[in-house]
Motif scaffolding. Structure first.
Motif, PDB file in Angstrom:
ATOM      1  N   THR A  32       0.849  -1.184   0.000  1.00 48.63           N
ATOM      2  CA  THR A  32       0.000   0.000   0.000  1.00 48.63           C
ATOM      3  C   THR A  32       0.892   1.245   0.000  1.00 48.63           C
ATOM      4  N   ARG A  33       0.628   2.134  -0.939  1.00 52.99           N
ATOM      5  CA  ARG A  33       1.411   3.372  -1.010  1.00 52.99           C
ATOM      6  C   ARG A  33       0.555   4.542  -0.511  1.00 52.99           C
ATOM      7  N   VAL A  34       1.175   5.424   0.269  1.00 54.52           N
ATOM      8  CA  VAL A  34       0.445   6.568   0.843  1.00 54.52           C
ATOM      9  C   VAL A  34       1.183   7.858   0.519  1.00 54.52           C
ATOM     10  N   THR A  35       0.432   8.850   0.027  1.00 56.40           N
ATOM     11  CA  THR A  35       1.001  10.185  -0.249  1.00 56.40           C
ATOM     12  C   THR A  35       0.136  11.203   0.486  1.00 56.40           C
ATOM     13  N   VAL A  36       0.772  12.156   1.162  1.00 55.34           N
ATOM     14  CA  VAL A  36       0.018  13.211   1.858  1.00 55.34           C
ATOM     15  C   VAL A  36       0.115  14.494   1.023  1.00 55.34           C
ATOM     16  N   LEU A  37      -1.032  15.051   0.637  1.00 53.24           N
ATOM     17  CA  LEU A  37      -1.041  16.286  -0.157  1.00 53.24           C
ATOM     18  C   LEU A  37      -0.801  17.503   0.754  1.00 53.24           C
ATOM     19  N   GLU A  38      -0.570  18.644   0.120  1.00 56.84           N
ATOM     20  CA  GLU A  38      -0.253  19.871   0.873  1.00 56.84           C
ATOM     21  C   GLU A  38      -1.361  20.274   1.847  1.00 56.84           C
ATOM     22  N   SER A  41     -11.634  -9.990  -1.996  1.00 55.53           N
ATOM     23  CA  SER A  41     -12.639  -9.108  -2.582  1.00 55.53           C
ATOM     24  C   SER A  41     -12.103  -7.672  -2.656  1.00 55.53           C
ATOM     25  N   ARG A  42     -12.216  -7.051  -3.822  1.00 55.63           N
ATOM     26  CA  ARG A  42     -11.682  -5.696  -4.032  1.00 55.63           C
ATOM     27  C   ARG A  42     -12.308  -4.657  -3.095  1.00 55.63           C
ATOM     28  N   PRO A  43     -13.655  -4.629  -2.932  1.00 58.55           N
ATOM     29  CA  PRO A  43     -14.228  -3.633  -2.008  1.00 58.55           C
ATOM     30  C   PRO A  43     -13.750  -3.806  -0.569  1.00 58.55           C
ATOM     31  N   VAL A  44     -13.471  -5.052  -0.159  1.00 57.79           N
ATOM     32  CA  VAL A  44     -12.984  -5.287   1.210  1.00 57.79           C
ATOM     33  C   VAL A  44     -11.555  -4.753   1.354  1.00 57.79           C
ATOM     34  N   ILE A  45     -10.728  -4.984   0.326  1.00 61.70           N
ATOM     35  CA  ILE A  45      -9.353  -4.437   0.363  1.00 61.70           C
ATOM     36  C   ILE A  45      -9.433  -2.913   0.458  1.00 61.70           C
ATOM     37  N   PHE A  46     -10.330  -2.318  -0.342  1.00 59.51           N
ATOM     38  CA  PHE A  46     -10.487  -0.856  -0.330  1.00 59.51           C
ATOM     39  C   PHE A  46     -10.812  -0.358   1.081  1.00 59.51           C
ATOM     40  N   GLU A  47     -11.790  -1.002   1.722  1.00 56.73           N
ATOM     41  CA  GLU A  47     -12.187  -0.557   3.068  1.00 56.73           C
ATOM     42  C   GLU A  47     -11.044  -0.745   4.063  1.00 56.73           C
ATOM     43  N   ASP A  48     -10.323  -1.861   3.939  1.00 57.68           N
ATOM     44  CA  ASP A  48      -9.201  -2.133   4.839  1.00 57.68           C
ATOM     45  C   ASP A  48      -8.103  -1.079   4.669  1.00 57.68           C
ATOM     46  N   ARG A  70      -0.510   0.926   6.539  1.00 53.70           N
ATOM     47  CA  ARG A  70      -1.357  -0.264   6.499  1.00 53.70           C
ATOM     48  C   ARG A  70      -0.538  -1.503   6.804  1.00 53.70           C
ATOM     49  N   LYS A  71      -1.023  -2.304   7.745  1.00 49.49           N
ATOM     50  CA  LYS A  71      -0.410  -3.609   7.999  1.00 49.49           C
ATOM     51  C   LYS A  71      -0.906  -4.552   6.922  1.00 49.49           C
ATOM     52  N   LEU A  72       0.016  -5.225   6.242  1.00 47.94           N
ATOM     53  CA  LEU A  72      -0.368  -6.133   5.166  1.00 47.94           C
ATOM     54  C   LEU A  72      -0.845  -7.472   5.724  1.00 47.94           C
ATOM     55  N   PRO A  73      -1.634  -8.224   4.948  1.00 53.17           N
ATOM     56  CA  PRO A  73      -2.185  -9.478   5.446  1.00 53.17           C
ATOM     57  C   PRO A  73      -1.144 -10.446   6.015  1.00 53.17           C
ATOM     58  N   HIS A  74       0.038 -10.553   5.351  1.00 48.41           N
ATOM     59  CA  HIS A  74       1.037 -11.517   5.857  1.00 48.41           C
ATOM     60  C   HIS A  74       1.591 -11.071   7.211  1.00 48.41           C
ATOM     61  N   GLU A  75       1.618  -9.745   7.478  1.00 44.92           N
ATOM     62  CA  GLU A  75       2.059  -9.254   8.790  1.00 44.92           C
ATOM     63  C   GLU A  75       1.022  -9.615   9.856  1.00 44.92           C
ATOM     64  N   LEU A  76      -0.271  -9.444   9.507  1.00 45.10           N
ATOM     65  CA  LEU A  76      -1.345  -9.775  10.452  1.00 45.10           C
ATOM     66  C   LEU A  76      -1.345 -11.276  10.746  1.00 45.10           C
ATOM     67  N   GLY A 116      -8.423   1.996   3.388  1.00 47.71           N
ATOM     68  CA  GLY A 116      -8.941   3.296   3.826  1.00 47.71           C
ATOM     69  C   GLY A 116      -8.990   3.443   5.328  1.00 47.71           C
ATOM     70  N   ARG A 117      -9.544   2.439   6.007  1.00 45.60           N
ATOM     71  CA  ARG A 117      -9.697   2.534   7.468  1.00 45.60           C
ATOM     72  C   ARG A 117      -8.341   2.527   8.182  1.00 45.60           C
ATOM     73  N   GLN A 118      -7.429   1.657   7.717  1.00 49.60           N
ATOM     74  CA  GLN A 118      -6.121   1.603   8.385  1.00 49.60           C
ATOM     75  C   GLN A 118      -5.343   2.901   8.187  1.00 49.60           C
ATOM     76  N   VAL A 119      -5.365   3.442   6.967  1.00 48.43           N
ATOM     77  CA  VAL A 119      -4.622   4.687   6.706  1.00 48.43           C
ATOM     78  C   VAL A 119      -5.267   5.856   7.446  1.00 48.43           C
ATOM     79  N   LEU A 120      -6.596   5.859   7.541  1.00 53.13           N
ATOM     80  CA  LEU A 120      -7.297   6.923   8.275  1.00 53.13           C
ATOM     81  C   LEU A 120      -6.891   6.916   9.752  1.00 53.13           C
ATOM     82  N   ALA A 121      -6.723   5.714  10.320  1.00 48.96           N
ATOM     83  CA  ALA A 121      -6.423   5.604  11.754  1.00 48.96           C
ATOM     84  C   ALA A 121      -4.930   5.712  12.057  1.00 48.96           C
ATOM     85  N   THR A 122      -4.075   5.152  11.172  1.00 47.84           N
ATOM     86  CA  THR A 122      -2.650   5.036  11.538  1.00 47.84           C
ATOM     87  C   THR A 122      -1.685   5.616  10.498  1.00 47.84           C
TER      88      THR A 122
END
Length: 501
Positions: A43-49, A417-424, A435-441, A426-432
């Motif tokens: 998962t790649r994350v970029t923070v805008l200005e 499922s693609r929508p489940v990955i999307f929610e995972d 994103r922790k990847l599935p193999h880490e979990l 979004g929610r992880q990046v919003l909180a932390t």
């Protein structure tokens, strides 16, 4: 590899005597696709200005799921009228500055084979679109408009009022009381604060919520630093480019002015009981009516999803498992979980016993829902309190391994499922912000030991219980008795001595 001297094969064509273990002569060597390095799929994350976070995850396929998640929900409504998030959920994807109506939005999405949805929970509101990845520019433009430029016309608000009234009526008439009980257990556990605030709009507030109330709330909570634009199945650079184009320097329809200060209250666990006496005899009529049942939910505070103990609690919840008494069984249905083996298989009169784990950024709640005939409520409550006490006892190696394997397989299955990955994402990046990847979990799940389960349960049992009860409550034990049972060694309720039965 010489030519095989064995028997000849019929229908062998040009190579009648070549063994299946040898390469065919004269055929070029096959070049197989190699698996690419894992980095490509992180998962790649970029923070805008302006503070907006853009997160993406690569995935094969021509369709993508893209959406905006906002750190806003019913837990933030303490200073406002309760029910705003419920209204915003229903008003989503209605007319905006660019689109004259909901139909216009749907027609635009249809050109890219797209569908849209909005879901509001206690701490997050999520606007999502699934569409052909080639229409990404249109999709991000539409999402930005829906989130920041909704018209909220009088007609749309009136339609929403009617929809909410209908939903509230339907909620009270449903044969499945689980949504209602979940509301009640949260209200009992976190009385009048944060996640204990009502997720559904109270009937008396439907007429009070209008455009001004909504704009006042939106100006506080719909700010870029509280949002994540998440996408699955698209290139990260393309998503960032679209975010800069449509979400950077955009003036929302409610203006730049900050509303009231953002509510940063931390959840305060109170424990307590909420009882709703209700005649459940006519909930499901017809040729095969559901018998009259009384529903009980007992919960205790667990932990937030940011804590290390979250994983042991998730394993414990899977180990308790449970479900309805009419499950068809089969692999993966949890027929070897404790609530099936110790409760439903032994007490035929119980219709349901299911474990739930709700987790938030600052607290959590582990609860067991049970339902039975009103005459057996006392016995049912005692069975559940005993199961809570037994959680702190010996944990079998086999049952723990089974629960861990089941949790890992459920996690991996859901993330197909693609929508489940999307929610995972979004929610992880919003909180932390990461994103922790599935193999880490999965690695963290594998590390859970029986001692971890015992430790988290012992800590949990020191808290006051939260109780929700719905139906005929004539034989319901008092809250003090339930609390005493959960503080005892065996989980039994104090004995009742009656002179007259």
């Amino acid at each position: 590899c010489g030519l095989a001297a064995g028997r000849s094969y019929s229908g062998g064509g040009a190579y009648p005597n070549v063994s299946l273990t040898c390469p065919l002569p004269g055929v070029p060597k096959a070049v197989f696709a190699a698996a690419e390095s894992r980095e490509r799929f992180e998962t790649r994350v970029t923070v805008l200005e302006n503070g907006l976070r853009v997160a993406s995850q690569n995935k094969f396929g021509q369709f993508c799921t893209v959406g905006i998640l906002v750190n806003s929900g019913s837990r933030h409504e303490a200073k406002y009228l309760s029910g705003i998030s419920h209204f915003l959920e229903k008003l989503a994807f209605s007319s905006t500055a660019q689109f004259g109506s909901k139909d216009e939005i749907l027609l635009t999405l249809e050109k890219h084979g797209g569908i849209c949805d909005c879901q509001a929970s206690r701490d997050t509101i999520m606007y999502a679109v699934s569409a052909d990845a080639r229409g990404l520019d249109t999709v991000v433009n539409l999402l930005a408009d829906v989130t920041l430029q909704p018209r909220l016309s009088d007609e749309e608000i009136e339609m929403t009022r009617m929809a909410i009234r209908f939903e509230l009526e339907d909620l009270n008439m449903r044969p499945d009381p689980e949504p209602l009980l979940t509301e009640m257990i949260h209200a009992a556990a976190f009385r009048d604060n944060t996640v204990g605030l009502n997720r559904f709009c109270p009937v008396e507030n439907t007429d009070k919520i209008n455009r001004d109330v909504l704009h006042s709330y939106l100006s506080s909570y719909y700010t870029p630093d509280r949002m994540v634009l998440a996408g699955v199945g698209i290139e990260h650079e393309h998503l960032v480019e679209c975010a800069r184009k449509y979400l950077l320097g955009v003036q929302p329809v409610w203006g730049p002015g900050q509303g009231r200060a953002v509510d940063r209250s931390v959840a305060q666990y109170t424990g307590g009981i909420i009882k709703v006496e209700k005649d459940m005899s006519d909930v499901s009529l017809g040729p095969t009516p559901i018998p009259e049942l009384t529903h009980i939910m007992i919960g205790l505070e667990s932990c937030s999803f940011l804590e290390d103990d979250f994983i042991p609690f998730a394993v414990l919840n899977m180990m308790m498992g449970g479900g309805g008494s009419f499950s068809a069984g089969g692999p993966g249905k949890g027929m070897f979980t404790r609530l099936y083996l110790n409760v439903l298989n032994r007490h035929h009169w119980m219709y349901n016993a299911t474990s739930y784990h709700h987790s938030y950024e600052d607290t959590g709640l582990l609860c067991i829902h049970a339902s039975a005939d009103p005459k057996q409520v006392r016995e049912m409550v005692e069975i559940i309190t005993r199961e809570f006490i037994l959680m702190a006892g010996a944990v079998g190696e086999v049952e723990l391994e089974r629960a861990k394997t089941q949790l890992k397989s459920m996690l991996m299955m859901n993330l197909e499922s693609r929508p489940v990955i999307f929610e995972d994402v979004g929610r992880q990046v919003l909180a932390t912000n990461t994103r922790k990847l599935p193999h880490e979990l999965c690695a963290l799940i594998s590390q859970v030991k029986p001692a971890d389960i015992k430790r988290v349960v012992t800590k949990m049992l020191h808290k006051k219980p939260a109780v929700a009860a719905l139906g005929d409550l004539t034989d319901l034990p008092s809250y003090e008795h339930i609390q005493a049972a959960l503080s005892s060694k065996d989980g039994r309720l104090p004995r009742l001595y009656r002179l007259f039965r």
